[in-house]
Design an enzyme around this catalytic site. Sequence first.
Site, PDB file in Angstrom:
ATOM      1  N   GLU A 163       0.870  -1.184   0.000  1.00  0.00           N
ATOM      2  CA  GLU A 163       0.000   0.000   0.000  1.00  0.00           C
ATOM      3  C   GLU A 163       0.899   1.223   0.000  1.00  0.00           C
ATOM      4  OE1 GLU A 163      -2.702   0.328   3.368  1.00  0.00           O
ATOM      5  OE2 GLU A 163      -2.671   2.516   3.173  1.00  0.00           O
ATOM      6  N   ARG A 191       0.319  10.384   0.276  1.00  0.00           N
ATOM      7  CA  ARG A 191       0.618  11.496   1.189  1.00  0.00           C
ATOM      8  C   ARG A 191       1.784  12.334   0.717  1.00  0.00           C
ATOM      9  NH1 ARG A 191       0.816   8.359   6.974  1.00  0.00           N
ATOM     10  NH2 ARG A 191      -0.978   7.043   6.528  1.00  0.00           N
ATOM     11  N   THR A 196      -4.325   6.033   2.105  1.00  0.00           N
ATOM     12  CA  THR A 196      -4.694   7.379   2.550  1.00  0.00           C
ATOM     13  C   THR A 196      -5.577   8.065   1.503  1.00  0.00           C
ATOM     14  OG1 THR A 196      -2.484   7.440   3.574  1.00  0.00           O
ATOM     15  CG2 THR A 196      -3.847   9.383   3.823  1.00  0.00           C
ATOM     16  N   LYS A 200     -10.597  -1.793   7.067  1.00  0.00           N
ATOM     17  CA  LYS A 200      -9.390  -1.506   7.828  1.00  0.00           C
ATOM     18  C   LYS A 200      -9.863  -1.147   9.242  1.00  0.00           C
ATOM     19  CE  LYS A 200      -5.677   2.004   7.860  1.00  0.00           C
ATOM     20  NZ  LYS A 200      -4.743   2.738   6.997  1.00  0.00           N
TER      21      LYS A 200
HETATM   22  C1  3PG Z   1      -0.760   4.789   8.505  1.00  0.00           C
HETATM   23  O1  3PG Z   1      -1.793   5.268   8.108  1.00  0.00           O
HETATM   24  O2  3PG Z   1       0.283   5.430   8.621  1.00  0.00           O
HETATM   25  C2  3PG Z   1      -0.781   3.345   8.743  1.00  0.00           C
HETATM   26  O3  3PG Z   1      -1.905   3.043   9.471  1.00  0.00           O
HETATM   27  C3  3PG Z   1       0.466   2.818   9.351  1.00  0.00           C
HETATM   28  O4  3PG Z   1       0.472   2.989  10.716  1.00  0.00           O
HETATM   29  P1  3PG Z   1       1.786   2.570  11.513  1.00  0.00           P
HETATM   30  O5  3PG Z   1       2.879   3.507  11.062  1.00  0.00           O
HETATM   31  O6  3PG Z   1       1.435   2.744  12.961  1.00  0.00           O
HETATM   32  O7  3PG Z   1       2.101   1.149  11.143  1.00  0.00           O
END
Ligand code: 3PG
Length: 219
Positions: free
Chosen positions: A49, A53, A77, A137
């Site tokens: 994934e 961002r 995201t 999720k």
């Molecule tokens: C995120 O959106 O950054 C993910 O959920 C990953 O989260 P993490 O960095 O706590 O694994």
Amino acid sequence: MPTAADTGQPTLEAILRRGPVLPVVTIADPATAVPLARALLAGGIAVIEVTLRTAAAAEAIRRIRAEVPAMIVGAGTVLSPAQLDLARELGAAFAVSPGVTPGLLDAAAASPVPLLPGIATASEAMLLLERGLSLAKFFPAAAAGGPALLRALAGPFPELRFCPTGGIDAGNAAAYLALSNVICVGGSWLAPADAVAAGDWRRIETLARAARALRGEPG
Ligand code: 3PG
């Protein structure tokens, strides 16, 4: 609108079952995308994934798709219908959102890109069920209540399957994966920013191999 199954693309459930870990990567330099994807693949992780961002995200997805065809690439995201459109334009196999809005669910219903929507409450679970959705999720997993909350949601919502993400790492992933309503877990720990910046692909391959081993044989 054709579904993933109609078009011969893997369904969202099939993608998530590849796990057991869905690496969440935020790419600053598109030049790191291909070696990162190759390192994950070498460690046995075949789904990634890429979060939308950074300015580099779109190019990163393009490059991984072009140069590492065995890797299944999703866009993360995704906050808006416009970003879901971008995921489709980029050829993403799936999209992930940290939360749900009616507008995003409407867009997802009309999109060929399957969406994994983020939820953390019973009301949000009911919103998904109203739409006939059963994969979510669970975000932010650790902060929202961890395995205990997922166990509690399994009672009223036995049909829901989750990919918990947020605060999960090699130390606590197994506790989530042991739950009957968890299909895989997501997290950024397979691609630490310092390892990516240093080009330490061997370390990432090792982290991926350890993650792959969290649930026995390939699924
Ligand atoms: C995120 O959106 O950054 C993910 O959920 C990953 O989260 P993490 O960095 O706590 O694994």
